[in-house]
Design an enzyme around this catalytic site. Sequence first.
Site, PDB file in Angstrom:
ATOM      1  N   ALA A  12      26.191  29.394  42.478  1.00 47.31           N
ATOM      2  CA  ALA A  12      26.554  28.764  41.192  1.00 47.31           C
ATOM      3  C   ALA A  12      27.217  29.770  40.264  1.00 47.31           C
ATOM      4  O   ALA A  12      26.996  29.776  39.060  1.00 47.31           O
ATOM      5  CB  ALA A  12      25.307  28.159  40.542  1.00 47.31           C
ATOM      6  N   GLY A  16      31.598  28.573  42.276  1.00 44.24           N
ATOM      7  CA  GLY A  16      30.733  27.450  42.653  1.00 44.24           C
ATOM      8  C   GLY A  16      30.547  26.450  41.522  1.00 44.24           C
ATOM      9  O   GLY A  16      30.620  25.234  41.726  1.00 44.24           O
ATOM     10  N   ASP A  36      21.666  28.226  43.720  1.00 43.98           N
ATOM     11  CA  ASP A  36      21.905  29.668  43.561  1.00 43.98           C
ATOM     12  C   ASP A  36      20.601  30.393  43.845  1.00 43.98           C
ATOM     13  O   ASP A  36      19.513  29.805  43.794  1.00 43.98           O
ATOM     14  CB  ASP A  36      22.392  30.008  42.150  1.00 43.98           C
ATOM     15  CG  ASP A  36      23.133  31.352  42.113  1.00 43.98           C
ATOM     16  OD1 ASP A  36      24.381  31.342  42.206  1.00 43.98           O
ATOM     17  OD2 ASP A  36      22.473  32.410  42.019  1.00 43.98           O
ATOM     18  N   ARG A  91      35.495  40.300  44.169  1.00 43.94           N
ATOM     19  CA  ARG A  91      36.109  41.636  44.104  1.00 43.94           C
ATOM     20  C   ARG A  91      36.081  42.227  42.702  1.00 43.94           C
ATOM     21  O   ARG A  91      36.034  41.501  41.724  1.00 43.94           O
ATOM     22  CB  ARG A  91      37.578  41.534  44.513  1.00 43.94           C
ATOM     23  CG  ARG A  91      37.780  41.384  45.969  1.00 43.94           C
ATOM     24  CD  ARG A  91      39.238  41.596  46.301  1.00 43.94           C
ATOM     25  NE  ARG A  91      40.042  40.384  46.115  1.00 43.94           N
ATOM     26  CZ  ARG A  91      41.364  40.356  46.259  1.00 43.94           C
ATOM     27  NH1 ARG A  91      42.012  41.458  46.565  1.00 43.94           N
ATOM     28  NH2 ARG A  91      42.024  39.240  46.113  1.00 43.94           N
ATOM     29  N   ARG A  97      39.734  42.269  49.758  1.00 46.30           N
ATOM     30  CA  ARG A  97      38.718  41.282  50.154  1.00 46.30           C
ATOM     31  C   ARG A  97      37.851  41.847  51.279  1.00 46.30           C
ATOM     32  O   ARG A  97      36.668  41.577  51.367  1.00 46.30           O
ATOM     33  CB  ARG A  97      39.396  39.983  50.613  1.00 46.30           C
ATOM     34  CG  ARG A  97      40.107  39.248  49.483  1.00 46.30           C
ATOM     35  CD  ARG A  97      40.626  37.900  49.942  1.00 46.30           C
ATOM     36  NE  ARG A  97      41.300  37.196  48.859  1.00 46.30           N
ATOM     37  CZ  ARG A  97      42.609  37.243  48.618  1.00 46.30           C
ATOM     38  NH1 ARG A  97      43.406  37.953  49.413  1.00 46.30           N
ATOM     39  NH2 ARG A  97      43.137  36.578  47.619  1.00 46.30           N
ATOM     40  N   VAL A 127      34.343  29.469  51.242  1.00 43.60           N
ATOM     41  CA  VAL A 127      35.316  30.100  50.331  1.00 43.60           C
ATOM     42  C   VAL A 127      34.988  31.570  50.083  1.00 43.60           C
ATOM     43  O   VAL A 127      35.795  32.299  49.507  1.00 43.60           O
ATOM     44  CB  VAL A 127      35.426  29.355  48.971  1.00 43.60           C
ATOM     45  CG1 VAL A 127      35.555  27.861  49.179  1.00 43.60           C
ATOM     46  CG2 VAL A 127      34.285  29.667  48.039  1.00 43.60           C
ATOM     47  N   ARG A 160      49.553  28.771  44.478  1.00 46.80           N
ATOM     48  CA  ARG A 160      50.056  29.939  43.728  1.00 46.80           C
ATOM     49  C   ARG A 160      51.564  30.084  43.919  1.00 46.80           C
ATOM     50  O   ARG A 160      52.311  30.302  42.965  1.00 46.80           O
ATOM     51  CB  ARG A 160      49.331  31.209  44.203  1.00 46.80           C
ATOM     52  CG  ARG A 160      47.921  31.290  43.671  1.00 46.80           C
ATOM     53  CD  ARG A 160      47.182  32.537  44.145  1.00 46.80           C
ATOM     54  NE  ARG A 160      45.942  32.672  43.394  1.00 46.80           N
ATOM     55  CZ  ARG A 160      44.844  33.277  43.852  1.00 46.80           C
ATOM     56  NH1 ARG A 160      44.833  33.802  45.064  1.00 46.80           N
ATOM     57  NH2 ARG A 160      43.780  33.349  43.092  1.00 46.80           N
ATOM     58  N   HIS A 184      44.105  34.934  54.706  1.00 49.95           N
ATOM     59  CA  HIS A 184      43.985  34.993  53.247  1.00 49.95           C
ATOM     60  C   HIS A 184      43.901  36.472  52.900  1.00 49.95           C
ATOM     61  O   HIS A 184      42.864  36.993  52.552  1.00 49.95           O
ATOM     62  CB  HIS A 184      42.711  34.260  52.826  1.00 49.95           C
ATOM     63  CG  HIS A 184      42.588  34.062  51.344  1.00 49.95           C
ATOM     64  ND1 HIS A 184      43.616  33.618  50.560  1.00 49.95           N
ATOM     65  CD2 HIS A 184      41.529  34.220  50.509  1.00 49.95           C
ATOM     66  CE1 HIS A 184      43.196  33.514  49.310  1.00 49.95           C
ATOM     67  NE2 HIS A 184      41.940  33.884  49.252  1.00 49.95           N
TER      68      HIS A 184
HETATM   69  N1  APR Z   1      22.383  32.240  48.050  1.00 45.78           N
HETATM   70  C1  APR Z   1      22.870  31.540  46.996  1.00 45.78           C
HETATM   71  N2  APR Z   1      23.602  32.109  46.024  1.00 45.78           N
HETATM   72  C2  APR Z   1      23.845  33.418  46.106  1.00 45.78           C
HETATM   73  C3  APR Z   1      23.364  34.216  47.179  1.00 45.78           C
HETATM   74  C4  APR Z   1      22.594  33.569  48.176  1.00 45.78           C
HETATM   75  N3  APR Z   1      22.110  34.223  49.232  1.00 45.78           N
HETATM   76  N4  APR Z   1      23.778  35.486  46.970  1.00 45.78           N
HETATM   77  C5  APR Z   1      24.494  35.504  45.840  1.00 45.78           C
HETATM   78  N5  APR Z   1      24.531  34.256  45.306  1.00 45.78           N
HETATM   79  C6  APR Z   1      25.183  33.790  44.084  1.00 45.78           C
HETATM   80  C7  APR Z   1      25.056  34.774  42.913  1.00 45.78           C
HETATM   81  O1  APR Z   1      23.770  34.739  42.311  1.00 45.78           O
HETATM   82  C8  APR Z   1      26.161  34.274  41.986  1.00 45.78           C
HETATM   83  O2  APR Z   1      25.693  33.282  41.067  1.00 45.78           O
HETATM   84  O3  APR Z   1      26.579  33.675  44.278  1.00 45.78           O
HETATM   85  C9  APR Z   1      27.172  33.629  42.978  1.00 45.78           C
HETATM   86  C10 APR Z   1      28.499  34.361  43.024  1.00 45.78           C
HETATM   87  O4  APR Z   1      29.110  34.134  41.806  1.00 45.78           O
HETATM   88  P1  APR Z   1      30.134  35.121  41.101  1.00 45.78           P
HETATM   89  O5  APR Z   1      29.597  36.508  41.118  1.00 45.78           O
HETATM   90  O6  APR Z   1      30.528  34.497  39.804  1.00 45.78           O
HETATM   91  O7  APR Z   1      31.395  35.120  42.109  1.00 45.78           O
HETATM   92  P2  APR Z   1      32.518  33.971  42.245  1.00 45.78           P
HETATM   93  O8  APR Z   1      33.681  34.309  41.403  1.00 45.78           O
HETATM   94  O9  APR Z   1      31.891  32.655  42.100  1.00 45.78           O
HETATM   95  O10 APR Z   1      32.985  34.212  43.755  1.00 45.78           O
HETATM   96  C11 APR Z   1      32.192  33.811  44.847  1.00 45.78           C
HETATM   97  O11 APR Z   1      34.130  33.387  46.207  1.00 45.78           O
HETATM   98  O12 APR Z   1      36.389  33.876  45.869  1.00 45.78           O
HETATM   99  C12 APR Z   1      35.193  34.261  46.496  1.00 45.78           C
HETATM  100  O13 APR Z   1      35.442  36.654  46.677  1.00 45.78           O
HETATM  101  C13 APR Z   1      34.743  35.605  46.019  1.00 45.78           C
HETATM  102  O14 APR Z   1      33.088  35.972  47.693  1.00 45.78           O
HETATM  103  C14 APR Z   1      33.283  35.592  46.354  1.00 45.78           C
HETATM  104  C15 APR Z   1      32.915  34.118  46.158  1.00 45.78           C
END
Ligand code: APR
Length: 318
Positions: A12, A16, A36, A91, A97, A127, A160, A184
């Site tokens: 989330a 997400g 999450d 990242r 990546r 994703v 894009r 990608h």
């Molecule tokens: N189960 C559920 N959620 C998890 C887990 C897990 N095992 N591990 C991490 N998370 C959650 C984190 O707590 C966080 O809320 O995944 C979320 C990741 O969110 P962000 O840090 O905001 O990253 P975001 O921009 O959403 O990107 C997520 O998508 O584009 C790709 O490279 C990017 O791999 C990354 C993913």
Amino acid sequence: MARSGVVAVIGAGFYGSTTALRLAEYNIFEKVVLTDILEGKAEGLALDMNQSRSIEGFETRVVGGTTSADGAGYEVIAGSDVVVITAGLPRKPGMSRMDLIEVNAKIVRGVAENIAKHAPNAVVIVVSNPLDEMTALTALATGFPKHKVMGQAGMLDTARFTNFVAEELKVPVASVQTLTLGSHGDTMVPVPSRCTVDGKPLADLLPAAKIEELVTRTRNGGAEIVGLLKTGSAYYAPSSAAARMAKAVMEDSGAVMPVCAWVDGEYGISGVYLGVEAKVGKNGIKEVVETQLTDFEKSELLAAAEAVRTKQADVKSL
Ligand code: APR
């Protein structure tokens, strides 16, 4: 209007939560589940999204849930028709990546195993990055048939590219058609021969050097945004792409989309997850659709396949 189907979004974070909201706003699903690992995060976001329903005019309910590494809490995704995996680190500036592979592989493997346990009939859209490798790992860890697991990349890269062309020519985005295939990442394969503006070939409208410049900007499109944000990566266009794919699955639309799909003989390539055009429907990938490529584009696609094949073989041990 009859709403049906359940779609779950794992993770989330920015990607997400934006995906969950877009899915809910389509107003076609019975329920959107958002989970999450951080206690209360998904529940809080779900509550907030539900409170926007009367203003935005959608009835789909969003349900939040906290899961833990040992699998507790995953019951909330039971019965999902589609699951979108966004869990994982994004990242930071200067990272590729691929720098995320070890840490995200651990997260994605755990998530995938729990999906197999609690939503065994779901189609899974990955994703998390590095995308092609995480898609392969998800297929492995779920044990699902390859056609039920796909990755989101081509929709985003294509969007894009389309945006850059529209801005360059000062035309509506709706008049522009572009296509990217391959990985990608560094071996993304923009396909200029399939790019048109109001049906006219892009090559007739822009000099080759300018097209090359837009291609390079597309290939580095994610890094450009990471460099500006400094604390994370893109999520508005990525979530649009992932949500559209989930919608195509739910509606069994058969829409042809550029996605990361298992390739088994098409273009003379076999046994690898790769960005190609495919028909998307309720069982995932209905069919990989081969498009006419120039010799150069074909050679780039073959090179992309070999580059991701090596990395995908490595994910077994992660
Ligand atoms: N189960 C559920 N959620 C998890 C887990 C897990 N095992 N591990 C991490 N998370 C959650 C984190 O707590 C966080 O809320 O995944 C979320 C990741 O969110 P962000 O840090 O905001 O990253 P975001 O921009 O959403 O990107 C997520 O998508 O584009 C790709 O490279 C990017 O791999 C990354 C993913």
